[in-house]
Design a protein around this motif. Structure first.
Motif, PDB file in Angstrom:
ATOM      1  N   ASP A 255      23.583  -2.776  -3.086  1.00  0.00           N
ATOM      2  CA  ASP A 255      24.126  -4.059  -2.626  1.00  0.00           C
ATOM      3  C   ASP A 255      23.207  -4.565  -1.514  1.00  0.00           C
ATOM      4  N   VAL A 256      22.555  -5.706  -1.724  1.00  0.00           N
ATOM      5  CA  VAL A 256      21.647  -6.267  -0.715  1.00  0.00           C
ATOM      6  C   VAL A 256      22.266  -7.473  -0.014  1.00  0.00           C
ATOM      7  N   GLY A 257      23.581  -7.656  -0.183  1.00  0.00           N
ATOM      8  CA  GLY A 257      24.259  -8.771   0.468  1.00  0.00           C
ATOM      9  C   GLY A 257      23.720 -10.102  -0.039  1.00  0.00           C
ATOM     10  N   THR A 258      23.572 -11.058   0.864  1.00  0.00           N
ATOM     11  CA  THR A 258      23.111 -12.392   0.459  1.00  0.00           C
ATOM     12  C   THR A 258      21.596 -12.531   0.518  1.00  0.00           C
ATOM     13  N   ASN A 259      20.883 -11.457   0.839  1.00  0.00           N
ATOM     14  CA  ASN A 259      19.414 -11.500   0.864  1.00  0.00           C
ATOM     15  C   ASN A 259      18.883 -11.763  -0.536  1.00  0.00           C
ATOM     16  N   ASN A 260      17.806 -12.536  -0.635  1.00  0.00           N
ATOM     17  CA  ASN A 260      17.177 -12.729  -1.948  1.00  0.00           C
ATOM     18  C   ASN A 260      15.787 -12.098  -1.974  1.00  0.00           C
ATOM     19  N   VAL A 261      15.561 -11.171  -1.049  1.00  0.00           N
ATOM     20  CA  VAL A 261      14.363 -10.339  -1.023  1.00  0.00           C
ATOM     21  C   VAL A 261      14.821  -8.945  -0.595  1.00  0.00           C
ATOM     22  N   ALA A 262      14.308  -7.928  -1.260  1.00  0.00           N
ATOM     23  CA  ALA A 262      14.657  -6.553  -0.892  1.00  0.00           C
ATOM     24  C   ALA A 262      13.482  -5.643  -1.195  1.00  0.00           C
ATOM     25  N   THR A 263      13.345  -4.583  -0.414  1.00  0.00           N
ATOM     26  CA  THR A 263      12.285  -3.601  -0.627  1.00  0.00           C
ATOM     27  C   THR A 263      12.904  -2.313  -1.137  1.00  0.00           C
ATOM     28  N   ILE A 264      12.355  -1.824  -2.232  1.00  0.00           N
ATOM     29  CA  ILE A 264      12.788  -0.554  -2.820  1.00  0.00           C
ATOM     30  C   ILE A 264      11.712   0.466  -2.455  1.00  0.00           C
ATOM     31  N   SER A 265      12.120   1.579  -1.863  1.00  0.00           N
ATOM     32  CA  SER A 265      11.148   2.566  -1.401  1.00  0.00           C
ATOM     33  C   SER A 265      11.274   3.875  -2.165  1.00  0.00           C
ATOM     34  N   ALA A 266      10.411   4.814  -1.804  1.00  0.00           N
ATOM     35  CA  ALA A 266      10.380   6.165  -2.376  1.00  0.00           C
ATOM     36  C   ALA A 266      10.071   6.143  -3.871  1.00  0.00           C
TER      37      ALA A 266
ATOM     38  N   ALA B  32       0.815  -1.210   0.000  1.00  0.00           N
ATOM     39  CA  ALA B  32       0.000   0.000   0.000  1.00  0.00           C
ATOM     40  C   ALA B  32       0.851   1.264   0.000  1.00  0.00           C
ATOM     41  N   SER B  33       2.015   1.250   0.625  1.00  0.00           N
ATOM     42  CA  SER B  33       2.900   2.398   0.547  1.00  0.00           C
ATOM     43  C   SER B  33       3.607   2.358  -0.803  1.00  0.00           C
ATOM     44  N   GLN B  34       4.358   3.391  -1.085  1.00  0.00           N
ATOM     45  CA  GLN B  34       4.977   3.476  -2.399  1.00  0.00           C
ATOM     46  C   GLN B  34       6.327   2.755  -2.404  1.00  0.00           C
ATOM     47  N   ASN B  35       6.248   1.465  -2.136  1.00  0.00           N
ATOM     48  CA  ASN B  35       7.399   0.574  -2.115  1.00  0.00           C
ATOM     49  C   ASN B  35       7.104  -0.618  -3.000  1.00  0.00           C
ATOM     50  N   VAL B  36       8.136  -1.331  -3.368  1.00  0.00           N
ATOM     51  CA  VAL B  36       7.953  -2.608  -4.053  1.00  0.00           C
ATOM     52  C   VAL B  36       8.959  -3.585  -3.451  1.00  0.00           C
ATOM     53  N   SER B  37       8.498  -4.808  -3.229  1.00  0.00           N
ATOM     54  CA  SER B  37       9.390  -5.855  -2.743  1.00  0.00           C
ATOM     55  C   SER B  37       9.786  -6.729  -3.915  1.00  0.00           C
ATOM     56  N   LEU B  38      11.071  -6.954  -4.047  1.00  0.00           N
ATOM     57  CA  LEU B  38      11.605  -7.787  -5.111  1.00  0.00           C
ATOM     58  C   LEU B  38      12.153  -9.063  -4.486  1.00  0.00           C
ATOM     59  N   GLY B  39      11.908 -10.179  -5.130  1.00  0.00           N
ATOM     60  CA  GLY B  39      12.424 -11.445  -4.644  1.00  0.00           C
ATOM     61  C   GLY B  39      12.919 -12.284  -5.805  1.00  0.00           C
ATOM     62  N   TRP B  40      13.903 -13.123  -5.552  1.00  0.00           N
ATOM     63  CA  TRP B  40      14.469 -13.972  -6.597  1.00  0.00           C
ATOM     64  C   TRP B  40      14.977 -15.256  -5.970  1.00  0.00           C
ATOM     65  N   ARG B  41      15.099 -16.273  -6.816  1.00  0.00           N
ATOM     66  CA  ARG B  41      15.679 -17.544  -6.374  1.00  0.00           C
ATOM     67  C   ARG B  41      17.167 -17.354  -6.174  1.00  0.00           C
ATOM     68  N   PRO B  42      17.690 -17.875  -5.056  1.00  0.00           N
ATOM     69  CA  PRO B  42      19.150 -17.768  -4.860  1.00  0.00           C
ATOM     70  C   PRO B  42      19.889 -18.442  -6.011  1.00  0.00           C
ATOM     71  N   ASP B  43      21.007 -17.842  -6.383  1.00  0.00           N
ATOM     72  CA  ASP B  43      21.833 -18.373  -7.462  1.00  0.00           C
ATOM     73  C   ASP B  43      22.667 -19.550  -6.939  1.00  0.00           C
ATOM     74  N   ALA B  44      23.503 -20.086  -7.775  1.00  0.00           N
ATOM     75  CA  ALA B  44      24.343 -21.243  -7.438  1.00  0.00           C
ATOM     76  C   ALA B  44      25.338 -20.902  -6.329  1.00  0.00           C
ATOM     77  N   ALA B  45      26.012 -21.924  -5.845  1.00  0.00           N
ATOM     78  CA  ALA B  45      27.035 -21.753  -4.810  1.00  0.00           C
ATOM     79  C   ALA B  45      28.112 -20.781  -5.285  1.00  0.00           C
ATOM     80  N   GLY B  46      28.777 -20.156  -4.358  1.00  0.00           N
ATOM     81  CA  GLY B  46      29.845 -19.223  -4.711  1.00  0.00           C
ATOM     82  C   GLY B  46      29.379 -17.789  -4.811  1.00  0.00           C
ATOM     83  N   VAL B  47      28.090 -17.538  -4.571  1.00  0.00           N
ATOM     84  CA  VAL B  47      27.579 -16.173  -4.628  1.00  0.00           C
ATOM     85  C   VAL B  47      27.863 -15.485  -3.299  1.00  0.00           C
ATOM     86  N   ALA B  48      28.520 -14.355  -3.374  1.00  0.00           N
ATOM     87  CA  ALA B  48      28.823 -13.575  -2.172  1.00  0.00           C
ATOM     88  C   ALA B  48      27.734 -12.553  -1.882  1.00  0.00           C
TER      89      ALA B  48
END
Length: 159
Positions: free
Chosen positions: A43-54, A9-25
């Motif tokens: 850079d979202v680190g090893t998270n495979n979900v992130a929220t983009i705001s504003a 409902a706020s002006q954000n979007v959550s993005l998610g993706w399948r983790p990639d193969a081994a060796g991903v930093a």
């Protein structure tokens, strides 16, 4: 990688993706308002979900994700996704003065919308209700009763 968008409902979007193969930093999210042209890299680190705001209502945003290894080498970008931010109601031009008022609004998956109208800004009635949206796209709604009023006001309710 698979990327998908989920609206809130706020002006954000959550993005998610399948983790990639081994060796991903970690992962980078690229964002922009023109397809293929990204002005932010997060850079979202090893998270495979992130929220983009504003995000701005009615604006189309483009996103892609890359993975990087310990050496900082990035993968090829995932398929780009486009996301239109809901929350804006646009009045479309009429071809003739006798044409009904037509409004356009972006819808987000999993949400439904009520278009309400008033002639006095005090009492509101629902003149149209959408089905739950299955995709992120612009929708048009026509108000055939608009010509019956000297003034007609509209508001949008997101569910």
């Amino acid at each position: 990688m698979l990327v998908c968008a989920v609206a809130s409902a706020s002006q954000n979007v959550s993005l998610g993706w399948r983790p990639d193969a081994a060796g991903v930093a970690g992962y980078y999210i690229y964002a922009g308002v023109t397809s293929g042209s990204y002005f932010t890299k997060t850079d979202v680190g090893t998270n495979n979900v992130a929220t983009i705001s504003a995000l701005n209502e009615g604006q189309t945003n483009y996103f892609t994700v890359t993975a990087y290894n310990q050496a900082g080498i990035e993968s090829a970008p995932a398929a780009e996704i486009a996301y239109i931010v809901p929350g804006v109601l646009r009045l479309l031009p009429k071809a003739t003065s006798s044409d009904p008022t037509t409004l356009a609004l972006p819808v987000a998956p999993g949400h439904w919308y009520e278009l309400q109208a008033s002639s006095d800004l005090k009492s509101w009635s629902t003149i149209y209700q959408t089905q739950p949206a299955t995709s992120n796209a612009w929708t048009q709604i026509s108000d055939p009763q608009s010509g019956l009023y000297s003034s007609r006001y509209y508001r949008l309710v997101l569910h």
